[in-house]
Scaffold this active site. Structure first.
Site, mmCIF file in Angstrom:
data_model
loop_
_atom_site.group_PDB
_atom_site.id
_atom_site.type_symbol
_atom_site.label_atom_id
_atom_site.label_comp_id
_atom_site.label_asym_id
_atom_site.label_seq_id
_atom_site.Cartn_x
_atom_site.Cartn_y
_atom_site.Cartn_z
ATOM 1 N N VAL A 124 0.812 -1.224 0.000
ATOM 2 C CA VAL A 124 0.000 0.000 0.000
ATOM 3 C C VAL A 124 0.847 1.277 0.000
ATOM 4 O O VAL A 124 0.288 2.367 -0.114
ATOM 5 C CB VAL A 124 -0.958 0.032 1.205
ATOM 6 C CG1 VAL A 124 -2.025 -1.042 1.070
ATOM 7 C CG2 VAL A 124 -0.203 -0.096 2.518
ATOM 8 N N TYR A 125 2.142 1.174 0.122
ATOM 9 C CA TYR A 125 2.971 2.380 0.114
ATOM 10 C C TYR A 125 2.916 3.018 -1.278
ATOM 11 O O TYR A 125 3.289 2.392 -2.273
ATOM 12 C CB TYR A 125 4.423 2.060 0.464
ATOM 13 C CG TYR A 125 4.659 1.657 1.903
ATOM 14 C CD1 TYR A 125 3.635 1.682 2.844
ATOM 15 C CD2 TYR A 125 5.919 1.247 2.332
ATOM 16 C CE1 TYR A 125 3.852 1.326 4.167
ATOM 17 C CE2 TYR A 125 6.151 0.890 3.657
ATOM 18 C CZ TYR A 125 5.110 0.917 4.557
ATOM 19 O OH TYR A 125 5.344 0.552 5.860
ATOM 20 N N GLY A 126 2.436 4.260 -1.311
ATOM 21 C CA GLY A 126 2.293 4.930 -2.601
ATOM 22 C C GLY A 126 1.325 4.218 -3.513
ATOM 23 O O GLY A 126 1.456 4.303 -4.739
ATOM 24 N N ASP A 127 0.347 3.503 -2.935
ATOM 25 C CA ASP A 127 -0.608 2.716 -3.726
ATOM 26 C C ASP A 127 0.102 1.742 -4.667
ATOM 27 O O ASP A 127 -0.321 1.539 -5.810
ATOM 28 C CB ASP A 127 -1.537 3.635 -4.531
ATOM 29 C CG ASP A 127 -2.440 4.476 -3.652
ATOM 30 O OD1 ASP A 127 -2.860 3.978 -2.597
ATOM 31 O OD2 ASP A 127 -2.706 5.650 -4.004
ATOM 32 N N LYS A 178 4.835 -6.150 2.876
ATOM 33 C CA LYS A 178 3.688 -6.444 3.731
ATOM 34 C C LYS A 178 2.417 -6.519 2.893
ATOM 35 O O LYS A 178 2.340 -5.936 1.805
ATOM 36 C CB LYS A 178 3.507 -5.353 4.795
ATOM 37 C CG LYS A 178 4.763 -4.985 5.551
ATOM 38 C CD LYS A 178 4.484 -3.879 6.559
ATOM 39 C CE LYS A 178 5.759 -3.194 6.982
ATOM 40 N NZ LYS A 178 6.298 -2.321 5.917
#
Length: 327
Positions: free
Chosen positions: A52-55, A80
């Protein structure tokens, strides 16, 4: 850089990790390349990201840089899965979602496997044994070499790790837990850290610099180019800008002055060398910030400084954490 075993496993990682939370959002490809190159040249191996980091852009960006800039074999890539953009259900620990997310992560990263795959958070709507079976399947299929968890409280970590240890050779043991831990946030010392130490789980502290506050940059004002000055990340920093944090930062600055070091170095050395800690994850936004963090490698804090910092930042732990007879 020195290396440590991740929990009670054979996996060795650098004792400082590089986080990618801002990659693809506040950190562009050029800055990310500079960060990765500087980290690798300093002997760093542990790279932490998430789907989910930066989608997804953080994983994609990391995948573009690996091999073209740094050999894949020299890196320990940790990602993750489990966070979802659903206000009604923030975490999905179902087997179907997790394994699908892993395949998507591998595609973005451009690799056949990740070294460490972590469940991003506990999902109360899914039986924990189902979540853990996804870790077993990921490791047995070769898509992940080791498995961990993140943001599990004490009883959740103890239950998950004990379940995995109950069938050695069949289930993959929990190698690590990633939790926020710093002089400004010592809540893990109540139950998470004792459980991790007892069960052989390595702790990977996130936000070891108190979301940037322990660098001292917010003592007198909020820099416009800081996370606290960012519309997107200001609410992330705000909880650590209270009077209690100010007292801890003031003590940290005093300790740093006495050691001819920086507050950043002292704060990072403190958490790095706490019992049970394997590697703090540093979320530098550019190579200059990263080099400042890497400079802590040569610093070991004197016992009296550690005790002073322990005292000034001590959380209130009473019953049942302390012996009831002493209360």
């Amino acid at each position: 850089m020195e290396h440590r075993h991740l929990g009670r496993t054979g996996l060795r990682v650098s004792r400082l990790g590089l986080g990618t939370l801002t990659w693809g959002r506040g950190t562009d490809e050029n800055d990310a390349a500079d960060l990765l190159k500087a980290f690798w040249e300093a002997g760093g191996t542990l790279l932490d990201t998430a789907d989910v980091y930066g989608d997804g852009e953080a994983e994609y960006l990391l995948g573009r840089l690996v091999d073209s800039l740094v050999p894949r074999r020299d890196l320990v890539i940790a990602t993750k899965a489990g966070s979802v953009p659903d206000p009604e259900r923030r975490f999905d620990g179902s087997r179907g979602h997790l394994l699908g997310a892993l395949d998507a992560s591998l595609a973005r990263l451009g690799t056949d496997y990740v070294d460490l795959w972590q469940v991003h958070a506990f999902d109360p709507a899914t039986p924990v044994e189902e979540t853990l079976q996804a870790l077993d399947l990921a490791v047995s299929s070769g898509r992940a070499r080791y498995a961990g968890v993140s943001n599990f409280c004490g009883w959740q970590l103890a239950k998950a790790a004990t379940w995995q240890l109950a069938a050695p050779g069949t289930r993959t043991r929990i190698a690590s837990t990633q939790m926020e831990y710093s002089l400004l946030q010592r809540g893990v010392e109540r139950e998470v850290l004792p459980a991790a130490l007892d069960l052989g789980v390595g702790l990977l502290p996130s936000s070891p610099l108190g979301r940037g506050v322990l660098t001292g940059k917010y003592r007198h004002s909020t820099p416009a180019d800081s996370r606290g000055g960012s519309e997107h990340l200001a609410p992330f920093v705000a909880p650590y800008l209270d009077d209690t944090a100010s007292r801890i930062v003031d003590a940290l600055v005093t300790a740093a002055d006495g050691l001819a070091a920086t507050p950043l170095q002292v704060a990072l050395a403190w958490v790095r060398d706490r019992p049970g800690v394997t590697a703090p994850i540093v979320g530098a936004r550019n190579a200059q910030q990263l080099r400042a963090a890497l400079s802590v490698e040569a610093l070991s804090l004197p016992d009296e400084i550690c005790r002073a910092l322990d005292d000034v930042s001590a959380p209130v732990h009473r019953y049942p954490d302390h012996d009831w007879s002493t209360l």
